[in-house]
Structure formats: structure tokens, C-alpha cells
Write a protein that holds these residues in place. Structure first.
Motif, PDB file in Angstrom:
ATOM      1  N   CYS A 120      45.760  44.011  48.381  1.00  0.00           N
ATOM      2  CA  CYS A 120      45.720  44.829  49.599  1.00  0.00           C
ATOM      3  C   CYS A 120      46.478  44.087  50.692  1.00  0.00           C
ATOM      4  O   CYS A 120      46.196  42.912  50.959  1.00  0.00           O
ATOM      5  N   LEU A 121      47.407  44.790  51.318  1.00  0.00           N
ATOM      6  CA  LEU A 121      48.193  44.178  52.393  1.00  0.00           C
ATOM      7  C   LEU A 121      47.628  44.630  53.736  1.00  0.00           C
ATOM      8  O   LEU A 121      47.812  45.784  54.141  1.00  0.00           O
ATOM      9  N   GLY A 122      46.905  43.735  54.376  1.00  0.00           N
ATOM     10  CA  GLY A 122      46.374  44.034  55.699  1.00  0.00           C
ATOM     11  C   GLY A 122      44.972  44.607  55.679  1.00  0.00           C
ATOM     12  O   GLY A 122      44.451  45.008  54.633  1.00  0.00           O
ATOM     13  N   ALA A 123      44.387  44.639  56.864  1.00  0.00           N
ATOM     14  CA  ALA A 123      42.981  45.024  57.018  1.00  0.00           C
ATOM     15  C   ALA A 123      42.730  46.479  56.642  1.00  0.00           C
ATOM     16  O   ALA A 123      41.695  46.790  56.043  1.00  0.00           O
ATOM     17  N   GLY A 131      36.254  47.205  50.818  1.00  0.00           N
ATOM     18  CA  GLY A 131      34.991  47.445  51.521  1.00  0.00           C
ATOM     19  C   GLY A 131      35.101  47.196  53.011  1.00  0.00           C
ATOM     20  O   GLY A 131      35.896  46.369  53.458  1.00  0.00           O
ATOM     21  N   LYS A 132      34.286  47.917  53.738  1.00  0.00           N
ATOM     22  CA  LYS A 132      34.319  47.847  55.206  1.00  0.00           C
ATOM     23  C   LYS A 132      33.840  46.500  55.740  1.00  0.00           C
ATOM     24  O   LYS A 132      34.112  46.131  56.878  1.00  0.00           O
ATOM     25  N   ASP A 133      33.070  45.785  54.897  1.00  0.00           N
ATOM     26  CA  ASP A 133      32.510  44.505  55.346  1.00  0.00           C
ATOM     27  C   ASP A 133      33.496  43.342  55.183  1.00  0.00           C
ATOM     28  O   ASP A 133      33.204  42.224  55.598  1.00  0.00           O
ATOM     29  N   TRP A 134      34.647  43.606  54.584  1.00  0.00           N
ATOM     30  CA  TRP A 134      35.644  42.532  54.430  1.00  0.00           C
ATOM     31  C   TRP A 134      36.368  42.314  55.759  1.00  0.00           C
ATOM     32  O   TRP A 134      36.661  43.262  56.481  1.00  0.00           O
ATOM     33  N   ARG A 135      36.629  41.029  56.078  1.00  0.00           N
ATOM     34  CA  ARG A 135      37.364  40.670  57.307  1.00  0.00           C
ATOM     35  C   ARG A 135      38.615  39.915  56.901  1.00  0.00           C
ATOM     36  O   ARG A 135      38.515  38.912  56.173  1.00  0.00           O
ATOM     37  N   ILE A 136      39.736  40.355  57.393  1.00  0.00           N
ATOM     38  CA  ILE A 136      40.992  39.826  56.868  1.00  0.00           C
ATOM     39  C   ILE A 136      41.145  38.311  57.078  1.00  0.00           C
ATOM     40  O   ILE A 136      41.509  37.599  56.141  1.00  0.00           O
ATOM     41  N   ARG A 138      38.808  36.097  57.513  1.00  0.00           N
ATOM     42  CA  ARG A 138      37.769  35.371  56.776  1.00  0.00           C
ATOM     43  C   ARG A 138      37.942  35.501  55.263  1.00  0.00           C
ATOM     44  O   ARG A 138      37.750  34.542  54.519  1.00  0.00           O
ATOM     45  N   ASP A 139      38.297  36.681  54.808  1.00  0.00           N
ATOM     46  CA  ASP A 139      38.207  36.989  53.369  1.00  0.00           C
ATOM     47  C   ASP A 139      39.542  37.033  52.628  1.00  0.00           C
ATOM     48  O   ASP A 139      39.562  37.172  51.409  1.00  0.00           O
ATOM     49  N   ARG A 140      40.650  36.924  53.334  1.00  0.00           N
ATOM     50  CA  ARG A 140      41.957  36.939  52.656  1.00  0.00           C
ATOM     51  C   ARG A 140      41.992  35.807  51.619  1.00  0.00           C
ATOM     52  O   ARG A 140      41.379  34.754  51.825  1.00  0.00           O
ATOM     53  N   GLY A 141      42.642  36.085  50.518  1.00  0.00           N
ATOM     54  CA  GLY A 141      42.754  35.058  49.483  1.00  0.00           C
ATOM     55  C   GLY A 141      41.580  34.994  48.524  1.00  0.00           C
ATOM     56  O   GLY A 141      41.661  34.326  47.499  1.00  0.00           O
ATOM     57  N   LYS A 142      40.485  35.708  48.836  1.00  0.00           N
ATOM     58  CA  LYS A 142      39.352  35.749  47.898  1.00  0.00           C
ATOM     59  C   LYS A 142      39.691  36.699  46.763  1.00  0.00           C
ATOM     60  O   LYS A 142      40.407  37.674  46.963  1.00  0.00           O
ATOM     61  N   TRP A 143      39.118  36.431  45.596  1.00  0.00           N
ATOM     62  CA  TRP A 143      39.346  37.313  44.447  1.00  0.00           C
ATOM     63  C   TRP A 143      38.035  37.963  44.031  1.00  0.00           C
ATOM     64  O   TRP A 143      36.992  37.318  44.040  1.00  0.00           O
ATOM     65  N   VAL A 144      38.122  39.245  43.675  1.00  0.00           N
ATOM     66  CA  VAL A 144      36.981  39.914  43.055  1.00  0.00           C
ATOM     67  C   VAL A 144      37.495  40.633  41.813  1.00  0.00           C
ATOM     68  O   VAL A 144      38.645  41.069  41.783  1.00  0.00           O
ATOM     69  N   GLU A 145      36.637  40.748  40.820  1.00  0.00           N
ATOM     70  CA  GLU A 145      37.025  41.521  39.647  1.00  0.00           C
ATOM     71  C   GLU A 145      36.196  42.791  39.649  1.00  0.00           C
ATOM     72  O   GLU A 145      34.970  42.743  39.715  1.00  0.00           O
ATOM     73  N   LYS A 147      36.089  46.699  37.764  1.00  0.00           N
ATOM     74  CA  LYS A 147      36.610  47.645  36.758  1.00  0.00           C
ATOM     75  C   LYS A 147      37.808  47.071  35.999  1.00  0.00           C
ATOM     76  O   LYS A 147      38.780  47.777  35.717  1.00  0.00           O
ATOM     77  N   GLY A 148      37.774  45.768  35.784  1.00  0.00           N
ATOM     78  CA  GLY A 148      38.854  45.140  35.010  1.00  0.00           C
ATOM     79  C   GLY A 148      40.090  44.784  35.821  1.00  0.00           C
ATOM     80  O   GLY A 148      41.057  44.277  35.277  1.00  0.00           O
ATOM     81  N   PHE A 149      40.066  45.060  37.134  1.00  0.00           N
ATOM     82  CA  PHE A 149      41.196  44.685  37.994  1.00  0.00           C
ATOM     83  C   PHE A 149      40.826  43.432  38.785  1.00  0.00           C
ATOM     84  O   PHE A 149      39.711  43.349  39.304  1.00  0.00           O
ATOM     85  N   TYR A 150      41.778  42.511  38.878  1.00  0.00           N
ATOM     86  CA  TYR A 150      41.587  41.366  39.777  1.00  0.00           C
ATOM     87  C   TYR A 150      42.144  41.784  41.129  1.00  0.00           C
ATOM     88  O   TYR A 150      43.310  42.170  41.235  1.00  0.00           O
ATOM     89  N   MET A 151      41.300  41.712  42.153  1.00  0.00           N
ATOM     90  CA  MET A 151      41.693  42.250  43.455  1.00  0.00           C
ATOM     91  C   MET A 151      41.592  41.202  44.555  1.00  0.00           C
ATOM     92  O   MET A 151      40.673  40.390  44.564  1.00  0.00           O
ATOM     93  N   THR A 152      42.543  41.256  45.462  1.00  0.00           N
ATOM     94  CA  THR A 152      42.545  40.335  46.597  1.00  0.00           C
ATOM     95  C   THR A 152      43.217  41.011  47.787  1.00  0.00           C
ATOM     96  O   THR A 152      43.731  42.123  47.682  1.00  0.00           O
ATOM     97  N   ALA A 153      43.196  40.307  48.912  1.00  0.00           N
ATOM     98  CA  ALA A 153      43.864  40.817  50.116  1.00  0.00           C
ATOM     99  C   ALA A 153      44.571  39.673  50.823  1.00  0.00           C
ATOM    100  O   ALA A 153      44.137  38.518  50.742  1.00  0.00           O
ATOM    101  N   THR A 154      45.656  40.015  51.469  1.00  0.00           N
ATOM    102  CA  THR A 154      46.307  39.057  52.357  1.00  0.00           C
ATOM    103  C   THR A 154      46.743  39.786  53.627  1.00  0.00           C
ATOM    104  O   THR A 154      46.539  40.995  53.763  1.00  0.00           O
ATOM    105  N   PHE A 155      47.318  39.041  54.549  1.00  0.00           N
ATOM    106  CA  PHE A 155      47.775  39.658  55.790  1.00  0.00           C
ATOM    107  C   PHE A 155      48.852  40.703  55.521  1.00  0.00           C
ATOM    108  O   PHE A 155      49.637  40.570  54.565  1.00  0.00           O
ATOM    109  N   HIS A 156      48.911  41.685  56.359  1.00  0.00           N
ATOM    110  CA  HIS A 156      50.026  42.621  56.315  1.00  0.00           C
ATOM    111  C   HIS A 156      51.265  41.863  56.816  1.00  0.00           C
ATOM    112  O   HIS A 156      51.171  41.109  57.791  1.00  0.00           O
TER     113      HIS A 156
END
Ligand code: URA
Length: 184
Positions: A120-123, A131-136, A138-145, A147-156
Motif C-alpha cells: 500500500c502506497l500511503g495512508a 485497516g483504519k487503525d494503521w498509522r503510516i 508508526r506502521d510502515r514497513g510492518k508485514w502481515v500475512e 489470505k496468503g498475501f504478504y502485505m505492507t505499507a510505505t509512504f506515498h
């Protein structure tokens, strides 16, 4: 689930929200439809609306350049698209009802691409997908798995253009994404 051609046709004719009435071009997605990574942004800007391609403006060029320096190429390694397929006027953040209207198209794209990694690129994209509780910051760079997808976020990348201090973190996140990519 629709196949690529039918899905594209639906999107190009879509008027589920008012963004569809003001677009020059619907911006569907670009890159390798079988890419192991899928990048998801917010919505097209002026350059994207004009060309019909995602992430081709200043922010897109920055992202493309950093990814290329990591040997991640759009045509080969990743697919890139947005939550909303049409440009909000003056590049405002999409409204929730606009995101909701467009999300089934994104879900269909994810089902067709079947990426290993979703970034995900950006908030806006992050809050919509992770999820709405994620903060860019604080939480950027974290990984969650999920439904079989590895998911993360970084800054836009446009946030990185606005604030140089974000560059090292952005770089670090993308390097980590490359590392994860190497696992598949
Ligand atoms: N910003 C986005 O979120 N998406 C684009 O395609 C371009 C700029």
C-alpha cells in the motif's frame, strides 16, 4: 470474478460515483499482470488522468526510479494500480463512498494477478486495505500475512517529494520489499 477484458470494460464504463463523470481517462492499472508484487496507490492525479496510466507524474517517476535501482521493473516484476480508478478534482483524497464503489474492481484485479506481495502506497491505500487503525509513520514497513498475501505499507512517493526526511525510510521499506520478493 471477471476476466481482464470484461473487468476493463466495466471500469471504463463505470459511473458508480461522480468521479466517473469528470474523468478524461479511467486509470485501470499497468505493469505485469502476473507480477509477484502489486503496488496500490490512492487515485490518479492530473498526469495519470491525461494518459490513462498510473504513477507517471512526478511521484510516479520517483517511485519507478527507486524501484529500478533495486532492479524491480514495471513490465517484469510488478503490477501497479490505485484504489480509485478516476481522478478526484484538485487531487483531493477520495471520499469513503468513492473508495467503496471502486473496491470491487481492485479486489477483482488482486484475484487476477494473485501477487505474493501487496504494497500500500500511503495512508489512504493503507487505511482502506490494511485497516483504519494503521498509522503510516508508526506502521510502515510492518508485514502481515492475510489470505496468503504478504502485505505492507510505505509512504506515498508524493509524501516523500514533500518531505525529504522520509526518503531514508522509504528507501529502507522498498529494500525490504525487494528482499521479501527474493523469497518467492
Ligand atoms: N498518486 C496515486 O496515488 N496514484 C497515481 O496513479 C498517481 C499519483
Amino acid at each position: 470474478m471477471l476476466k481482464w477484458k470484461e473487468l476493463y470494460e466495466e471500469c471504463v464504463n463505470c459511473h458508480k460515483c461522480a468521479l466517473g463523470d469528470n474523468r478524461t481517462n479511467m486509470v485501470f492499472g499497468d505493469g505485469n499482470p502476473k507480477g509477484k508484487i502489486m503496488f496500490i496507490g490512492e487515485a490518479p492525479g492530473a498526469d495519470e488522468d491525461r494518459t490513462g496510466l498510473p504513477f507517471v507524474g512526478r511521484a510516479g517517476k520517483l517511485l519507478t526510479r527507486v524501484l529500478e535501482s533495486l532492479e524491480l521493473h514495471r513490465e517484469k516484476d510488478y503490477y501497479i494500480c490505485n484504489i480509485c480508478k478516476c481522478r478526484p478534482e484538485n487531487n483531493r483524497t477520495p471520499h469513503e463512498h468513492e473508495e467503496e464503489a471502486c473496491l470491487p474492481y481492485l479486489r477483482n484485479q488482486v484475484a487476477l494477478v494473485r501477487p505474493k506481495i501487496i504494497v500500500c502506497l500511503g495512508a489512504t491505500a493503507m487505511n482502506c486495505i490494511l485497516g483504519k487503525d494503521w498509522r503510516i509513520t508508526r506502521d510502515r514497513g510492518k508485514w502481515v500475512e492475510r489470505k496468503g498475501f504478504y502485505m505492507t505499507a510505505t509512504f506515498h512517493p508524493s509524501a516523500v517529494l514533500r518531505d525529504e526526511n522520509k526518503k531514508p525510510m522509504f528507501w529502507e521499506d522498498l529494500k525490504d520489499i525487494k528482499k521479501k520478493y527474493g523469497e518467492f
